[in-house]
Design a protein around this motif. Sequence first.
Motif, PDB file in Angstrom:
ATOM      1  N   ALA A  56       0.820  -1.212   0.000  1.00  7.77           N
ATOM      2  CA  ALA A  56       0.000   0.000   0.000  1.00  7.77           C
ATOM      3  C   ALA A  56       0.847   1.252   0.000  1.00  7.77           C
ATOM      4  O   ALA A  56       0.482   2.258  -0.591  1.00  7.77           O
ATOM      5  CB  ALA A  56      -0.914  -0.009   1.222  1.00  7.77           C
ATOM      6  N   ASP A  59       1.402   2.196  -3.431  1.00 10.01           N
ATOM      7  CA  ASP A  59       0.255   2.340  -4.322  1.00 10.01           C
ATOM      8  C   ASP A  59       0.041   3.810  -4.621  1.00 10.01           C
ATOM      9  O   ASP A  59       0.537   4.675  -3.907  1.00 10.01           O
ATOM     10  CB  ASP A  59      -1.006   1.773  -3.649  1.00 10.01           C
ATOM     11  CG  ASP A  59      -1.101   0.273  -3.878  1.00 10.01           C
ATOM     12  OD1 ASP A  59      -0.306  -0.241  -4.683  1.00 10.01           O
ATOM     13  OD2 ASP A  59      -1.951  -0.360  -3.243  1.00 10.01           O
ATOM     14  N   MET A  62      -4.345   7.800  -2.593  1.00  8.49           N
ATOM     15  CA  MET A  62      -5.788   7.622  -2.672  1.00  8.49           C
ATOM     16  C   MET A  62      -6.481   8.829  -2.055  1.00  8.49           C
ATOM     17  O   MET A  62      -5.952   9.466  -1.140  1.00  8.49           O
ATOM     18  CB  MET A  62      -6.214   6.363  -1.900  1.00  8.49           C
ATOM     19  CG  MET A  62      -5.482   5.105  -2.317  1.00  8.49           C
ATOM     20  SD  MET A  62      -5.841   4.594  -3.984  1.00  8.49           S
ATOM     21  CE  MET A  62      -7.308   3.628  -3.698  1.00  8.49           C
ATOM     22  N   MET A  64     -10.435  10.231  -0.609  1.00 10.44           N
ATOM     23  CA  MET A  64     -11.774   9.803  -0.235  1.00 10.44           C
ATOM     24  C   MET A  64     -12.749  10.890  -0.636  1.00 10.44           C
ATOM     25  O   MET A  64     -12.509  12.073  -0.381  1.00 10.44           O
ATOM     26  CB  MET A  64     -11.854   9.550   1.259  1.00 10.44           C
ATOM     27  CG  MET A  64     -11.207   8.239   1.634  1.00 10.44           C
ATOM     28  SD  MET A  64     -10.938   8.099   3.366  1.00 10.44           S
ATOM     29  CE  MET A  64      -9.404   8.969   3.525  1.00 10.44           C
ATOM     30  N   MET A  66     -16.798  12.070  -0.610  1.00 16.91           N
ATOM     31  CA  MET A  66     -18.165  11.847  -0.178  1.00 16.91           C
ATOM     32  C   MET A  66     -19.074  12.587  -1.134  1.00 16.91           C
ATOM     33  O   MET A  66     -18.885  13.779  -1.371  1.00 16.91           O
ATOM     34  CB  MET A  66     -18.383  12.389   1.227  1.00 16.91           C
ATOM     35  CG  MET A  66     -19.805  12.148   1.716  1.00 16.91           C
ATOM     36  SD  MET A  66     -20.158  12.981   3.250  1.00 16.91           S
ATOM     37  CE  MET A  66     -20.332  14.662   2.676  1.00 16.91           C
ATOM     38  N   ASP A  72     -25.840   8.402  -0.226  1.00 20.18           N
ATOM     39  CA  ASP A  72     -24.479   8.712   0.159  1.00 20.18           C
ATOM     40  C   ASP A  72     -23.559   7.662  -0.418  1.00 20.18           C
ATOM     41  O   ASP A  72     -23.876   6.488  -0.439  1.00 20.18           O
ATOM     42  CB  ASP A  72     -24.358   8.694   1.681  1.00 20.18           C
ATOM     43  CG  ASP A  72     -25.074   9.879   2.298  1.00 20.18           C
ATOM     44  OD1 ASP A  72     -25.252  10.875   1.576  1.00 20.18           O
ATOM     45  OD2 ASP A  72     -25.454   9.782   3.468  1.00 20.18           O
ATOM     46  N   PHE A  74     -19.381   6.361  -0.567  1.00 17.94           N
ATOM     47  CA  PHE A  74     -18.034   6.512  -0.049  1.00 17.94           C
ATOM     48  C   PHE A  74     -17.113   5.807  -1.027  1.00 17.94           C
ATOM     49  O   PHE A  74     -17.269   4.622  -1.307  1.00 17.94           O
ATOM     50  CB  PHE A  74     -17.919   5.879   1.341  1.00 17.94           C
ATOM     51  CG  PHE A  74     -16.571   6.117   1.926  1.00 17.94           C
ATOM     52  CD1 PHE A  74     -16.281   7.316   2.533  1.00 17.94           C
ATOM     53  CD2 PHE A  74     -15.584   5.167   1.819  1.00 17.94           C
ATOM     54  CE1 PHE A  74     -15.027   7.546   3.054  1.00 17.94           C
ATOM     55  CE2 PHE A  74     -14.326   5.393   2.331  1.00 17.94           C
ATOM     56  CZ  PHE A  74     -14.049   6.584   2.952  1.00 17.94           C
ATOM     57  N   ILE A  75     -16.184   6.569  -1.587  1.00 16.80           N
ATOM     58  CA  ILE A  75     -15.343   6.020  -2.646  1.00 16.80           C
ATOM     59  C   ILE A  75     -13.882   6.198  -2.276  1.00 16.80           C
ATOM     60  O   ILE A  75     -13.484   7.259  -1.799  1.00 16.80           O
ATOM     61  CB  ILE A  75     -15.619   6.759  -3.979  1.00 16.80           C
ATOM     62  CG1 ILE A  75     -17.077   6.561  -4.386  1.00 16.80           C
ATOM     63  CG2 ILE A  75     -14.689   6.275  -5.074  1.00 16.80           C
ATOM     64  CD1 ILE A  75     -17.500   7.461  -5.524  1.00 16.80           C
ATOM     65  N   VAL A  76     -13.114   5.161  -2.471  1.00 17.79           N
ATOM     66  CA  VAL A  76     -11.659   5.266  -2.339  1.00 17.79           C
ATOM     67  C   VAL A  76     -11.095   5.119  -3.731  1.00 17.79           C
ATOM     68  O   VAL A  76     -11.381   4.130  -4.415  1.00 17.79           O
ATOM     69  CB  VAL A  76     -11.102   4.151  -1.432  1.00 17.79           C
ATOM     70  CG1 VAL A  76      -9.601   4.308  -1.301  1.00 17.79           C
ATOM     71  CG2 VAL A  76     -11.767   4.197  -0.075  1.00 17.79           C
ATOM     72  N   ILE A  95     -13.838  15.951   0.651  1.00 13.76           N
ATOM     73  CA  ILE A  95     -13.818  16.273   2.071  1.00 13.76           C
ATOM     74  C   ILE A  95     -12.470  16.012   2.710  1.00 13.76           C
ATOM     75  O   ILE A  95     -12.221  16.472   3.785  1.00 13.76           O
ATOM     76  CB  ILE A  95     -14.900  15.492   2.832  1.00 13.76           C
ATOM     77  CG1 ILE A  95     -14.688  13.998   2.645  1.00 13.76           C
ATOM     78  CG2 ILE A  95     -16.270  15.908   2.398  1.00 13.76           C
ATOM     79  CD1 ILE A  95     -15.575  13.173   3.509  1.00 13.76           C
ATOM     80  N   ALA A  96     -11.614  15.277   2.073  1.00 12.74           N
ATOM     81  CA  ALA A  96     -10.296  15.047   2.663  1.00 12.74           C
ATOM     82  C   ALA A  96      -9.394  14.361   1.669  1.00 12.74           C
ATOM     83  O   ALA A  96      -9.810  14.005   0.585  1.00 12.74           O
ATOM     84  CB  ALA A  96     -10.411  14.179   3.902  1.00 12.74           C
TER      85      ALA A  96
END
Lengths: 538, 185
Positions: A56, A59, A62, A64, A66, A72, A74-76, A95-96
């Motif tokens: 990871a 990788d 990534m 996130m 929203m 709603d 939630f996607i990575v 959002i972050a």
Amino acid sequence: MNRSDEFAEIREIADCVCNEEVSPEQVQKLEALLANNEEAQRFYYEYIGMHVHMKASNDPQMEMVMRRTQVDEFIVRPTDTSNWKNTSSDQIPQIAGPQQNSSKNPIIWILATACAILLTYILMQDSNEYIGEVQAGRIKDLERHLYPEKVQAGEYFTETDVRVKFKNASTLTLSSDTRINITTPNKMHLEKGSLKFIQESEKKLNLSTNSYKLLSPSKSIKVTQSSNSSEIIVNSANKFIPNRWRPKHYWSFDDTSDTVLDSSGEAHGILGKGIEKVKGLVGSGAYKFSDEISDYIRLGTGGGVAPGTGTFAVVDGVTIEALVKTDWDGKFMNSDEIFRKDHNSDGEGDGELRMLFCFQNDYDKKHVFPKDYKLPALSFGLFLVGQGYHELKLPLDGKNGRPTLEMLKDGKAHHLVATYDVKTGKKSIYIDGKLLMFHQYQQGTKVLSGGPGLAVIGNIPSIKNEAFNGLIDEVAFYDFALPPFMIEYHYRNTQKGLNYFGISPNANKLPEKLSMKLPENQLMILDPLTGLPDSIKK
Amino acid sequence: MASDSQIVKDNEAISKTDPDLFVSLFESDRNRLYSYIYAYVMDHTAADDIFQETSMTLWREFAKFEPGTNFSKWANGIAFNRVRVFRRKNKKLYLGLSEELMLSISESISKEGYSETRWDTLQECRNHLREEDQKLYESFYVKNKKAQEVADESGRSIFAIRKAVHKLRKKLFDCVDRKKREGLV
């Protein structure tokens, strides 16, 4: 010793797990090595954890995201592909996540493309499971905690009115606050709420609720179901199977044994000396009672040892049903008992925890409705908690649709039914399928019943002036109140020479399931407790 | 099964959820969470799917999480359920540990406690690797090469490469364990 040496065998298999080359035999061995060994389990978990961490850390970065749209999400996802930036980022509040880097590494593009292909493949795989799509409204998938646009087999709850179009073109419309389990476009279980189903396939809809099942090729079906009310309208042939319809005891008198067979329970009767088997009012047999003290059928106690125990004890309500040809004289202080169950075991009755359905002409009772009624009547007595022993009298006075005694003595069989429904508190008496007298108690008033006393048909063995005079056939005892539609249905069946349940008379045990047909294009109100049809809504 | 009023309550709570708190907790735990899933299912494709499902469920259920309690433990419970659901739906996924063992491992790691900080020393351990191992690490964990590719490039057999990778992992694991014993983690 290092842990990696201590658990060398586990490490070797864990290496294969990391390489995605593990065999079923190795997994089996790993299971054995890890079983009941906490240290070994922690080692395996940490070893895999190290591998994942090393993978990871290199990788792509990534982020996130929203998204609050209809649902709603939630996607990575990778952050460093310009492809993501182009998808109207102003509509997707981030959002972050780490700062995006602007590198154009082709490996990232390849990775993103591979992800897209993989995603498309997964979606295509998943789409095979979809059985319909949501055309309007918001439906919650209770298993997956999603608000899907496509519907697959599962349990759902609607927060708004919802319309689902199935792949076979049938349409299911659900009102808000509906909970439903959809197995296929033609098989579903409505837990609560309302649905309208428009059938476009040739298959039958298999619909169930907690109180009934329906099989129908009907093109249109509407159903409402809750703990307090239940309604259904079907526009064509159907097979309706209520959950609760069977009497607790049923004596058809069509058997040829020395005892009187109970076709639904185990309360087989013993004949008194004086009664005579005759041709049935329905079916092959009935009993003739001649107003003598020995004219009775003893049904036993139903196994009761205290109030509320035994098979004659009821919780939800009670129904006593019989076909009768009466020769009662109607004289003052004379009664003809059809069915009786006392609490005491001495055979005398105790005047309290009694259940009694009879013809009766008496007076001066405290707990009688209508009050001070003194003329011939059909009487139904029950011990109600908080009320005591109460009798409801159906005056045989020829008024308001009620028959006179002479009208009942026309030489024909008459269908007599007494019911009490605990939930509604309604006590009722029916003759020939019609409700002719009722009294309303406080809703929820319970019945005290059961106990060690005898249940009898025709007479209590020790009382002379209450012996029945005439023919009795098809006696049934239910631990719930039959609804009005079913009482009329039972009456109509007897007029066709069938037993109450629409079956040719026989001495066999009643079946466990009963199917009937609902009237077409009529809004049918069902009893939510039993699932039985109650009445047609005008 | 949740009552209707519970569902309504949950939905209301979700709208009040603090996304920043969720992101910070999730971000610091996601590698561990993925390991947790992968350790059971032993298949990256399946683990990816389950991880995505788990992430979504964590977000949707985050209103139920009590700040100050153990996020990892809470997330493990949700991941555990998602693994079970995934397995029921995907009969082809025949490999992986049994549910009974999954439960047992969950209990073991929750007793001891597990922190991602143990891997903070990995970089330092990596720096102490021999040059040959450094290259191997680069090929496998940075460039994401397969064993066959490395074998083709180096002229060694694939078995030799695999063996070398296994040794590399062992060295790193032992190094981290040693630093933990020395109180450096």
